[in-house]
Write a protein that holds these residues in place. Structure first.
Motif, PDB file in Angstrom:
ATOM      1  N   LYS A  89       0.842  -1.206   0.000  1.00 23.51           N
ATOM      2  CA  LYS A  89       0.000   0.000   0.000  1.00 23.51           C
ATOM      3  C   LYS A  89       0.876   1.254   0.000  1.00 23.51           C
ATOM      4  N   LEU A  90       1.942   1.225   0.792  1.00 25.59           N
ATOM      5  CA  LEU A  90       2.868   2.359   0.851  1.00 25.59           C
ATOM      6  C   LEU A  90       3.470   2.622  -0.532  1.00 25.59           C
ATOM      7  N   THR A  91       3.901   1.564  -1.207  1.00 20.82           N
ATOM      8  CA  THR A  91       4.477   1.691  -2.545  1.00 20.82           C
ATOM      9  C   THR A  91       3.448   2.247  -3.524  1.00 20.82           C
ATOM     10  N   GLU A  92       2.207   1.768  -3.421  1.00 18.41           N
ATOM     11  CA  GLU A  92       1.125   2.270  -4.290  1.00 18.41           C
ATOM     12  C   GLU A  92       0.943   3.776  -4.114  1.00 18.41           C
ATOM     13  N   ILE A  93       0.961   4.223  -2.869  1.00 21.26           N
ATOM     14  CA  ILE A  93       0.758   5.653  -2.595  1.00 21.26           C
ATOM     15  C   ILE A  93       1.965   6.473  -3.033  1.00 21.26           C
ATOM     16  N   LEU A  94       3.159   6.015  -2.710  1.00 14.91           N
ATOM     17  CA  LEU A  94       4.352   6.780  -3.078  1.00 14.91           C
ATOM     18  C   LEU A  94       4.528   6.866  -4.590  1.00 14.91           C
ATOM     19  N   THR A  95       4.265   5.779  -5.306  1.00 16.88           N
ATOM     20  CA  THR A  95       4.421   5.821  -6.765  1.00 16.88           C
ATOM     21  C   THR A  95       3.319   6.646  -7.432  1.00 16.88           C
ATOM     22  N   TYR A  96       2.250   6.923  -6.696  1.00 14.11           N
ATOM     23  CA  TYR A  96       1.205   7.833  -7.191  1.00 14.11           C
ATOM     24  C   TYR A  96       1.710   9.276  -7.212  1.00 14.11           C
ATOM     25  N   HIS A  97       2.806   9.535  -6.512  1.00 19.60           N
ATOM     26  CA  HIS A  97       3.411  10.861  -6.455  1.00 19.60           C
ATOM     27  C   HIS A  97       4.509  11.046  -7.500  1.00 19.60           C
ATOM     28  N   VAL A  98       4.711  10.037  -8.360  1.00 21.73           N
ATOM     29  CA  VAL A  98       5.821  10.072  -9.314  1.00 21.73           C
ATOM     30  C   VAL A  98       5.290   9.938 -10.743  1.00 21.73           C
ATOM     31  N   ALA A 120      -2.194   4.826 -12.059  1.00 19.61           N
ATOM     32  CA  ALA A 120      -3.375   5.684 -11.937  1.00 19.61           C
ATOM     33  C   ALA A 120      -3.057   7.059 -12.521  1.00 19.61           C
ATOM     34  N   GLU A 121      -4.098   7.795 -12.849  1.00 18.98           N
ATOM     35  CA  GLU A 121      -3.927   9.158 -13.332  1.00 18.98           C
ATOM     36  C   GLU A 121      -4.319  10.145 -12.247  1.00 18.98           C
ATOM     37  N   ALA A 122      -3.679  11.305 -12.287  1.00 20.66           N
ATOM     38  CA  ALA A 122      -4.011  12.388 -11.361  1.00 20.66           C
ATOM     39  C   ALA A 122      -4.347  13.618 -12.195  1.00 20.66           C
ATOM     40  N   GLU A 123      -5.381  14.333 -11.781  1.00 15.81           N
ATOM     41  CA  GLU A 123      -5.810  15.514 -12.531  1.00 15.81           C
ATOM     42  C   GLU A 123      -5.079  16.754 -12.052  1.00 15.81           C
ATOM     43  N   ASP A 128      -5.251  30.050  -9.685  1.00 13.70           N
ATOM     44  CA  ASP A 128      -4.403  30.903  -8.851  1.00 13.70           C
ATOM     45  C   ASP A 128      -3.180  30.129  -8.372  1.00 13.70           C
ATOM     46  N   SER A 129      -3.337  28.798  -8.286  1.00 10.37           N
ATOM     47  CA  SER A 129      -2.228  27.925  -7.920  1.00 10.37           C
ATOM     48  C   SER A 129      -2.315  26.675  -8.793  1.00 10.37           C
ATOM     49  N   VAL A 130      -1.260  25.894  -8.758  1.00  9.50           N
ATOM     50  CA  VAL A 130      -1.252  24.619  -9.473  1.00  9.50           C
ATOM     51  C   VAL A 130      -1.567  23.524  -8.462  1.00  9.50           C
ATOM     52  N   MET A 131      -2.483  22.657  -8.850  1.00  6.07           N
ATOM     53  CA  MET A 131      -2.843  21.540  -7.978  1.00  6.07           C
ATOM     54  C   MET A 131      -2.711  20.246  -8.770  1.00  6.07           C
ATOM     55  N   ILE A 132      -2.376  19.191  -8.052  1.00  9.64           N
ATOM     56  CA  ILE A 132      -2.432  17.860  -8.613  1.00  9.64           C
ATOM     57  C   ILE A 132      -3.292  17.060  -7.650  1.00  9.64           C
ATOM     58  N   GLY A 133      -4.404  16.551  -8.164  1.00 12.64           N
ATOM     59  CA  GLY A 133      -5.393  15.950  -7.272  1.00 12.64           C
ATOM     60  C   GLY A 133      -5.872  17.020  -6.306  1.00 12.64           C
ATOM     61  N   ASP A 153       1.474  20.214  -0.593  1.00 16.44           N
ATOM     62  CA  ASP A 153       1.060  20.423   0.789  1.00 16.44           C
ATOM     63  C   ASP A 153       0.246  19.297   1.406  1.00 16.44           C
ATOM     64  N   SER A 154       0.020  18.213   0.659  1.00 14.80           N
ATOM     65  CA  SER A 154      -0.715  17.082   1.234  1.00 14.80           C
ATOM     66  C   SER A 154      -0.277  15.796   0.548  1.00 14.80           C
ATOM     67  N   VAL A 155      -0.578  14.678   1.216  1.00 19.38           N
ATOM     68  CA  VAL A 155      -0.265  13.382   0.652  1.00 19.38           C
ATOM     69  C   VAL A 155      -1.443  12.982  -0.241  1.00 19.38           C
ATOM     70  N   MET A 156      -1.141  12.648  -1.481  1.00 24.90           N
ATOM     71  CA  MET A 156      -2.196  12.252  -2.426  1.00 24.90           C
ATOM     72  C   MET A 156      -2.501  10.769  -2.245  1.00 24.90           C
ATOM     73  N   MET A 157      -3.774  10.447  -2.292  1.00 23.00           N
ATOM     74  CA  MET A 157      -4.202   9.055  -2.183  1.00 23.00           C
ATOM     75  C   MET A 157      -4.850   8.621  -3.495  1.00 23.00           C
ATOM     76  N   PRO A 158      -4.312   7.568  -4.109  1.00 27.22           N
ATOM     77  CA  PRO A 158      -4.893   7.112  -5.386  1.00 27.22           C
ATOM     78  C   PRO A 158      -6.271   6.520  -5.176  1.00 27.22           C
ATOM     79  N   SER A 159      -7.120   6.653  -6.165  1.00 31.13           N
ATOM     80  CA  SER A 159      -8.465   6.063  -6.075  1.00 31.13           C
ATOM     81  C   SER A 159      -8.545   4.879  -7.029  1.00 31.13           C
ATOM     82  N   MET A 160      -7.768   3.870  -6.734  1.00 33.04           N
ATOM     83  CA  MET A 160      -7.716   2.687  -7.599  1.00 33.04           C
ATOM     84  C   MET A 160      -8.671   1.637  -7.086  1.00 33.04           C
TER      85      MET A 160
END
Length: 160
Positions: A89-98, A120-123, A128-133, A153-160
């Protein structure tokens, strides 16, 4: 006169050598750059637990949307401990940030979907700012020898 000129040229070269050497020093990889920044100890510990440090030090290029220590601290109590105990699960979340490739903030556009390393894809949202997810990019475009870091500023969680 010639002797004075040669001495002056030698002195100038000696003074310029350290500056020239510094300008040609190789940039640090993603891990070393994050370590030097000092606000990513949780991310780096998690990457180590997941066995991803070597990948982040590899040739790349990679783009890392890097949550700060404060972003990890904002997770619900016990979340980080449970992730560290579940390396899949940790690997799934961390690789969602790459993302593969060196993606600069100027390469991102509103509504764009970026394919992350975990599949997974992230939008991306650009306003005014750039966001990912749901994460806001607080510091974009930190270049490393093998890619780019965007501080989020936050940890992204994939919705797989």
């Amino acid at each position: 006169m010639l002797r004075t000129t040669l001495l002056s040229m030698t002195a100038v070269a000696a003074l310029a050598a350290p500056a020239l050497a510094e300008s040609h020093m190789e940039a640090k990889d993603i891990v070393a750059t994050a370590q030097e920044a000092g606000d990513f100890s949780t991310l780096l510990s998690a990457a180590e637990a997941a066995g991803l440090v070597e990948t982040l030090q590899g040739e790349g290029p990679l783009t890392v949307f890097a949550p700060t220590d404060a972003a990890f601290d904002a997770l619900p109590e016990g979340t980080l401990d449970s992730l560290l105990a579940d390396t899949d699960k940790l690997t799934e979340i961390l690789t969602y940030h790459v993302v593969e490739g060196a993606v600069m903030s100027s390469d991102l556009s509103d509504g764009q979907m970026v394919a992350t390393v975990n599949g997974a894809e992230a939008e991306v949202s650009v306003g005014d700012s750039v966001m990912i997810g749901d994460a806001t990019v607080v510091t974009p475009d930190i270049e490393a020898s093998n890619g780019v870091i965007h501080v989020i500023d936050s940890v992204m969680m994939p919705s797989m």
